[in-house]
Design a protein around this motif. Structure first.
Motif, short mmCIF file in Angstrom:
data_model
loop_
_atom_site.label_atom_id
_atom_site.label_comp_id
_atom_site.label_asym_id
_atom_site.label_seq_id
_atom_site.Cartn_x
_atom_site.Cartn_y
_atom_site.Cartn_z
N ALA A 145 0.85 -1.24 -0.03
CA ALA A 145 0.03 0.15 0.04
C ALA A 145 0.93 1.31 -0.06
N SER B 85 -1.74 12.38 7.44
CA SER B 85 -2.69 12.22 6.33
C SER B 85 -3.40 10.83 6.16
N LEU B 86 -3.07 9.89 7.28
CA LEU B 86 -3.50 8.57 7.05
C LEU B 86 -4.59 8.40 7.91
N LEU B 87 -5.76 7.71 7.30
CA LEU B 87 -6.96 7.34 8.15
C LEU B 87 -6.85 6.14 8.92
N GLY B 88 -7.90 5.66 9.76
CA GLY B 88 -8.04 4.36 10.09
C GLY B 88 -7.05 3.85 11.33
N ALA C 99 -6.52 -2.30 0.80
CA ALA C 99 -7.65 -1.51 0.66
C ALA C 99 -7.95 -0.64 2.09
N ALA C 100 -7.34 -1.31 3.14
CA ALA C 100 -7.38 -0.68 4.40
C ALA C 100 -6.72 0.66 4.75
N VAL C 101 -5.74 0.80 3.72
CA VAL C 101 -5.13 2.01 3.93
C VAL C 101 -5.83 3.34 3.16
N GLN C 102 -6.56 4.07 4.01
CA GLN C 102 -7.12 5.20 3.32
C GLN C 102 -6.45 6.59 3.81
N ILE C 103 -6.52 7.43 2.84
CA ILE C 103 -6.01 9.00 2.99
C ILE C 103 -6.87 10.00 2.98
N ARG C 104 -6.80 10.88 3.84
CA ARG C 104 -7.35 11.86 4.08
C ARG C 104 -7.26 13.00 2.91
N SER C 105 -8.54 13.72 2.47
CA SER C 105 -8.26 14.54 1.42
C SER C 105 -7.39 15.87 1.96
#
Ligand code: AMP
Ligand code: GLY
Length: 424
Positions: free
Chosen positions: A205, A299-302, A319-325
């Motif tokens: 990721a 910037s990293l969510l979750g 897919a578990a690695v989500q990024i903030r806008s």
């Protein structure tokens, strides 16, 4: 989870801080930590390079996860020693950390895996290396093979300088064992970017690209430093560039290592040059970068701990690695004189006021003395802010910087400025 973070810089403060943001509550330890980590974790007074003492502490305290910040303990085999005790570690084993520990090994893997990188040759003998210089045009890049605290790379503008550098490294022992082998490498033009790939040995990721600012003064002038500021996302790393990094750089590198029986678990830091010759890897590092971590992790969510543990256990779900806008910027405040010699123990004021503006202030080189936070390193603080866009993040970070004072503090005033030329 009970988690031990190893290291004492701004990077480790950012790692501890991000773990403390998780919805799941953790019990955090940091060895040795700094005045910033002390507010979020229990600092353990063991140096990051004291492997026997770290292993003994971990054996006794049984953390659920160990996160290793700096390269030296990874290259020395800390992960191997901890795993031998049945502990889970985010950070590559010694054989995998050679991607940073030996530039010759790194180049060999890149060439075998077909990763785009500058053409290079490896020498151990100065006469052969000087002969080899004839195959390269100027400027030419000369690199000591081993760890040299970021100082082992010389960009020679003339033949004389190139020959003197080669002799200095191979015959003069300038970098000791780290310079017993040198690489002569083609010079690449372009703009640099840092991409962190979270890896579990097989799955990958990518975190959003960041740009560091290595020179001490505005407009990239003056001597090199450990990094004077960073921002993310870097517009030069377009979605196409990021796809190339995943498919042509990281995945083939992990596959080539697996062929040799090496499983890379942790973060693979791709130092890229993006320019007329496309996307090329300048170097791999086996750890998070500093100060890039101070912008990428906010910037990293979750649940950060769950992601790191999944890497350690070989079951990362990208897919578990989500990024903030939005965008994040960090400005490094340095001690007077840095990167040359600098005083320590200068009282720092205004950190709480900067945080009241919405900034997060990561400590890079601070200590507590008589109830007061004082400077204890060259890079002292990294003042970080998030915004809906890069302009908002830049303005917010500098509003935080304006609140902080210590005698002789200096910082760059143009962090992220080069991003705007890609945005207009
Ligand atoms: P490295 O430790 O290999 O990343 O090198 C340190 C710095 O030297 C890089 O961040 C670049 O600024 C520069 N550098 C290294 N290799 C090259 C190259 N082949 N062409 C141009 N600049 C380079
Ligand atoms: N910021 C570059 C590094 O951590 O090596």
């Amino acid at each position: 989870m009970k988690i031990l973070v190893i290291g004492n810089g701004g990077r480790e403060h950012a790692i501890v801080w991000r773990l403390a943001q998780d919805a799941a509550r953790h019990t955090l330890f940091c060895a040795p930590g700094n005045a910033g980590t002390a507010a979020l974790a229990t600092n353990v007074p063991i140096g990051a390079e004291d492997l026997p003492a770290l292993v003994a502490w971990a054996k006794e305290n049984r953390p659920d996860l160990v996160v290793v910040g700096p390269e030296a303990p990874l290259c020395a085999g800390l992960t191997d020693a901890l795993e031998a005790e049945g502990l889970k570690v985010f950070g590559p084993c010694k054989a995998a950390a050679r991607l940073e520990g030996s530039k010759a090994f790194s180049k060999e893997i890149m060439e075998a895996a077909g990763v785009p990188t500058a053409r290079a040759k490896v020498y151990t003998n100065s006469a052969a290396a000087i002969e080899g210089l004839k195959d390269f045009s100027l400027p030419v890049v000369i690199k000591a093979d081993g760890l040299a605290a970021g100082k082992g790379v010389v960009i020679a503008q003339t033949r004389d300088e190139a020959e003197a550098t080669v002799r200095d490294m191979l015959d003069g022992g300038r970098f000791g064992a780290a310079g017993a082998e040198v690489l002569i490498e083609e010079f690449l033009e372009g703009e640099e970017a840092s991409v962190f790939a979270l890896c579990d040995g097989e799955h990958v990721a990518l975190l959003p690209a960041a740009q560091d600012h290595k020179r001490v003064n505005d407009n990239d002038e003056g001597p090199n430093t450990g990094g004077m500021g960073a921002y993310t996302p870097a517009p030069i790393a377009t979605p196409d560039v990021m796809a190339q990094v995943r498919d042509r750089v990281v995945l083939p590198t992990l596959a080539e290592l697996r062929k040799r029986g090496i499983v890379y678990k942790g973060v693979l830091f791709c130092g890229l040059m993006i320019g007329p010759k496309g996307v090329n890897v300048l170097e791999f590092n086996c750890r998070f970068g500093d100060p890039e971590t101070e912008v990428v992790l906010p910037s990293l969510l979750g649940d950060f701990a769950a992601i790191l543990l999944a890497c350690a256990e070989g079951r990362l779900d990208p897919a578990a690695v989500q990024i903030r806008s939005g965008a994040t910027v960090t400005v490094v405040m340095a001690a007077p004189g840095y990167p040359a010699s600098y005083p320590k123990g200068l009282p720092i004021t205004g950190i709480a006021e900067a945080e009241a503006t919405g900034c997060t202030v990561f400590h890079a080189g601070t200590a507590r003395k008589d109830g007061q936070t004082v400077t204890s390193g060259g890079r002292v603080l990294t003042v970080t802010a998030h915004g809906d866009d890069l302009r908002a993040a830049v303005d917010a970070a500098y509003a935080g910087v304006a609140k902080i004072h210590f005698d002789g503090a200096h910082f760059r005033r143009d962090i992220a400025a080069k991003a705007f030329k890609h945005l207009h």
